[in-house]
Write a protein that holds these residues in place. Structure first.
Motif, PDB file in Angstrom:
ATOM      1  N   PRO A 182     -62.901 -96.572 -59.292  1.00  0.00           N
ATOM      2  CA  PRO A 182     -64.048 -95.870 -59.873  1.00  0.00           C
ATOM      3  C   PRO A 182     -63.658 -94.565 -60.573  1.00  0.00           C
ATOM      4  O   PRO A 182     -64.273 -94.197 -61.580  1.00  0.00           O
ATOM      5  CB  PRO A 182     -64.950 -95.598 -58.663  1.00  0.00           C
ATOM      6  CG  PRO A 182     -64.582 -96.661 -57.682  1.00  0.00           C
ATOM      7  CD  PRO A 182     -63.108 -96.855 -57.854  1.00  0.00           C
ATOM      8  N   VAL A 183     -62.648 -93.859 -60.051  1.00  0.00           N
ATOM      9  CA  VAL A 183     -62.235 -92.612 -60.708  1.00  0.00           C
ATOM     10  C   VAL A 183     -61.531 -92.925 -62.028  1.00  0.00           C
ATOM     11  O   VAL A 183     -61.724 -92.239 -63.035  1.00  0.00           O
ATOM     12  CB  VAL A 183     -61.336 -91.764 -59.784  1.00  0.00           C
ATOM     13  CG1 VAL A 183     -60.998 -90.430 -60.449  1.00  0.00           C
ATOM     14  CG2 VAL A 183     -62.013 -91.511 -58.441  1.00  0.00           C
ATOM     15  N   THR A 184     -60.707 -93.984 -62.032  1.00  0.00           N
ATOM     16  CA  THR A 184     -60.110 -94.443 -63.294  1.00  0.00           C
ATOM     17  C   THR A 184     -61.210 -94.690 -64.325  1.00  0.00           C
ATOM     18  O   THR A 184     -61.135 -94.222 -65.469  1.00  0.00           O
ATOM     19  CB  THR A 184     -59.305 -95.741 -63.064  1.00  0.00           C
ATOM     20  OG1 THR A 184     -58.172 -95.454 -62.255  1.00  0.00           O
ATOM     21  CG2 THR A 184     -58.836 -96.341 -64.384  1.00  0.00           C
ATOM     22  N   ASN A 185     -62.238 -95.416 -63.918  1.00  0.00           N
ATOM     23  CA  ASN A 185     -63.336 -95.729 -64.838  1.00  0.00           C
ATOM     24  C   ASN A 185     -64.114 -94.484 -65.242  1.00  0.00           C
ATOM     25  O   ASN A 185     -64.544 -94.348 -66.397  1.00  0.00           O
ATOM     26  CB  ASN A 185     -64.270 -96.759 -64.212  1.00  0.00           C
ATOM     27  CG  ASN A 185     -63.636 -98.136 -64.118  1.00  0.00           C
ATOM     28  OD1 ASN A 185     -62.719 -98.455 -64.865  1.00  0.00           O
ATOM     29  ND2 ASN A 185     -64.105 -98.948 -63.190  1.00  0.00           N
ATOM     30  N   GLN A 186     -64.306 -93.551 -64.289  1.00  0.00           N
ATOM     31  CA  GLN A 186     -65.078 -92.347 -64.619  1.00  0.00           C
ATOM     32  C   GLN A 186     -64.325 -91.451 -65.599  1.00  0.00           C
ATOM     33  O   GLN A 186     -64.945 -90.804 -66.450  1.00  0.00           O
ATOM     34  CB  GLN A 186     -65.412 -91.561 -63.347  1.00  0.00           C
ATOM     35  CG  GLN A 186     -66.435 -90.455 -63.571  1.00  0.00           C
ATOM     36  CD  GLN A 186     -67.826 -90.992 -63.883  1.00  0.00           C
ATOM     37  OE1 GLN A 186     -68.414 -91.704 -63.083  1.00  0.00           O
ATOM     38  NE2 GLN A 186     -68.361 -90.641 -65.058  1.00  0.00           N
ATOM     39  N   ILE A 187     -63.012 -91.434 -65.529  1.00  0.00           N
ATOM     40  CA  ILE A 187     -62.236 -90.683 -66.529  1.00  0.00           C
ATOM     41  C   ILE A 187     -62.503 -91.276 -67.913  1.00  0.00           C
ATOM     42  O   ILE A 187     -62.701 -90.552 -68.895  1.00  0.00           O
ATOM     43  CB  ILE A 187     -60.728 -90.711 -66.190  1.00  0.00           C
ATOM     44  CG1 ILE A 187     -60.446 -89.897 -64.918  1.00  0.00           C
ATOM     45  CG2 ILE A 187     -59.901 -90.143 -67.346  1.00  0.00           C
ATOM     46  CD1 ILE A 187     -59.025 -90.051 -64.386  1.00  0.00           C
ATOM     47  N   THR A 188     -62.554 -92.610 -68.003  1.00  0.00           N
ATOM     48  CA  THR A 188     -62.769 -93.238 -69.311  1.00  0.00           C
ATOM     49  C   THR A 188     -64.199 -93.015 -69.811  1.00  0.00           C
ATOM     50  O   THR A 188     -64.395 -92.721 -70.996  1.00  0.00           O
ATOM     51  CB  THR A 188     -62.450 -94.753 -69.295  1.00  0.00           C
ATOM     52  OG1 THR A 188     -63.393 -95.472 -68.507  1.00  0.00           O
ATOM     53  CG2 THR A 188     -61.047 -95.019 -68.785  1.00  0.00           C
ATOM     54  N   THR A 189     -65.206 -93.147 -68.945  1.00  0.00           N
ATOM     55  CA  THR A 189     -66.587 -92.942 -69.415  1.00  0.00           C
ATOM     56  C   THR A 189     -66.795 -91.492 -69.843  1.00  0.00           C
ATOM     57  O   THR A 189     -67.501 -91.222 -70.824  1.00  0.00           O
ATOM     58  CB  THR A 189     -67.632 -93.341 -68.358  1.00  0.00           C
ATOM     59  OG1 THR A 189     -67.463 -92.535 -67.191  1.00  0.00           O
ATOM     60  CG2 THR A 189     -67.536 -94.800 -67.990  1.00  0.00           C
TER      61      THR A 189
END
Length: 418
Positions: free
Chosen positions: A256-263
């Motif tokens: 989720p943190v990987t994804n939140q960096i991208t969003t």
């Protein structure tokens, strides 16, 4: 520029509302707006064929997240849900799915107390210099000038490296973690052609968890993984609870943190004036991160919840064992709670978003995630001047995950690496 609300609200919503397809994943917010406008609870259809009840408004979401009638244990699910939910096969489901996300009090309370100390704001703050070193080392390895892929070059690695430090995962084991193992939380039905690969990943992850437990039993230290193994050996946790908690840490603790960096980066690329402000004034970072979490959360939807008897939910009768899911993204764009909710406002305050959930299942790693995001965004903007998207906005490929938002590739350009 923001992607925008091209569809009109004139067509009536036909339930169940399908939550699937590329246009939906690229920008679910127009659909959420229509759903909020017509009521807080809607019948929806997922790609797996599961029909569920989706909660969309802020007040309704906040209430549902704190509703002790709604339990998380899969045993509460009825046969209709179970037939299509594509939950893990046995014995893995019983061995890996008894973690905190699928437990109710008092078991949830007992298990959660083992992890909270590792994620306190004070402890996380003490580790901040180390987290900064990890971020800088990843940026040092990027090309001196763009282009580069910020997922494969940074976002896919940074949260896992941080997590390894926090929970005490040894370097030699951390180096062998396969990020694809995290995909076992994405439903793959028994007849899906991808099922053999899914099961291979499941077995690989189980073997990896067994290695961690064995290593910590022999080389215990004062870290979270060691304390969990000791708790198992003292009879305070079962083997299934131990394995499931490690599973949850490895999977929920980094993807989720990987994804939140991208969003967050995509939101900033779409708002270049805000990106420039944040780059020039790092003091804005704490408040900006809260707004980026609200504006486009990596946790789009919560996991299943169930009533144990037919119950009323904001005027809708929900059968026992049907799945109830809360849309955190829809709640975070509710105009009744957030003025101009579709505007990215880095000065927004107060900002009571629900990106980390609420109530007893509030994310225990929230302080860690906030720190990671502040360091990641601050370091990327400071060290990569001219950071910009290197593809057309419409060419961003959003991951097809049911519950999450993000992208597996984020090609960027920048002028140089500082």
């Amino acid at each position: 520029m923001t992607p925008h609300h091209t569809e009109t609200a004139t067509e009536p919503l036909t339930e169940p509302v399908p939550l699937m397809g590329c246009p939906y994943k690229a920008d679910p917010y127009p659909l959420y707006e229509r759903m909020r406008d017509t009521g807080p609870v809607h019948r929806v259809l997922f790609p797996s064929g599961v029909r569920a009840w989706l909660v969309t408004g802020y007040d309704a979401a906040h209430s549902a997240l704190n509703d002790d009638r709604l339990g998380k244990n899969h045993d509460r699910g009825n046969d209709r849900w179970r037939a299509r939910a594509s939950i893990m096969p046995e014995p893995q489901h019983s061995q890996l799915q008894v973690h905190l996300l699928h437990q109710d009090p008092p078991r949830h309370t007992r298990m959660r107390r083992f992890v909270t100390d590792a994620f306190t704001p004070r402890r996380i703050e003490g580790l901040r210099p180390r987290f900064q070193q990890l971020a800088d080392a990843l940026i040092d390895a990027l090309p001196e000038t763009g282009p580069a892929d910020l997922v494969t070059g940074f976002a896919a690695h940074y949260p896992f490296q941080v997590l390894a430090e926090v929970i005490g995962l040894p370097k030699e084991l951390a180096a062998r973690f396969d990020r694809d193992w995290g995909k076992v939380v994405q439903p793959v039905g028994p007849t899906d052609p991808g099922r053999p690969l899914y099961e291979a990943r499941l077995h690989g992850l189980q073997s990896y968890i067994a290695e961690i437990v064995s290593h910590k039993r022999e080389h215990g230290d004062d870290d979270l993984l060691s304390r969990l193994v000791v708790a198992r050996d003292h009879g305070e946790l079962s083997q299934e609870e131990l394995d499931s908690m490690i599973f949850q840490l490895l999977v929920a603790g980094q993807e989720p943190v990987t994804n939140q960096i991208t969003t967050a980066l995509i939101a900033l690329f779409r708002h270049p004036a805000e990106l420039a402000r944040l780059r020039d004034d790092p003091d804005l970072l704490p408040r900006a991160v809260e707004e980026l979490l609200r504006y486009d959360s990596a946790f789009e939807l919560t996991t299943w919840r169930f009533f144990d008897k037919d119950s009323d939910l904001h005027g809708t009768e929900i059968p026992a064992g049907d799945s109830v899911i809360v849309s955190l993204c829809a709640a975070n764009r509710d105009p009744r709670r957030f003025p101009d909710p579709d505007t990215l406002d880095l000065d927004r305050s107060p900002n009571p978003h629900l990106a980390f959930g609420h109530g007893i299942h509030f994310c225990p790693g929230a302080a860690l995630a906030r720190t990671e995001l502040r360091i990641a965004l601050g370091t990327l903007l400071r060290r990569l001047p001219g950071l910009r998207l290197a593809i057309k906005d419409e060419d961003i490929e959003w991951i097809p995950a049911v519950l999450g938002r993000g992208t597996n590739h984020l090609p960027v350009g920048y002028d140089r690496r500082l």
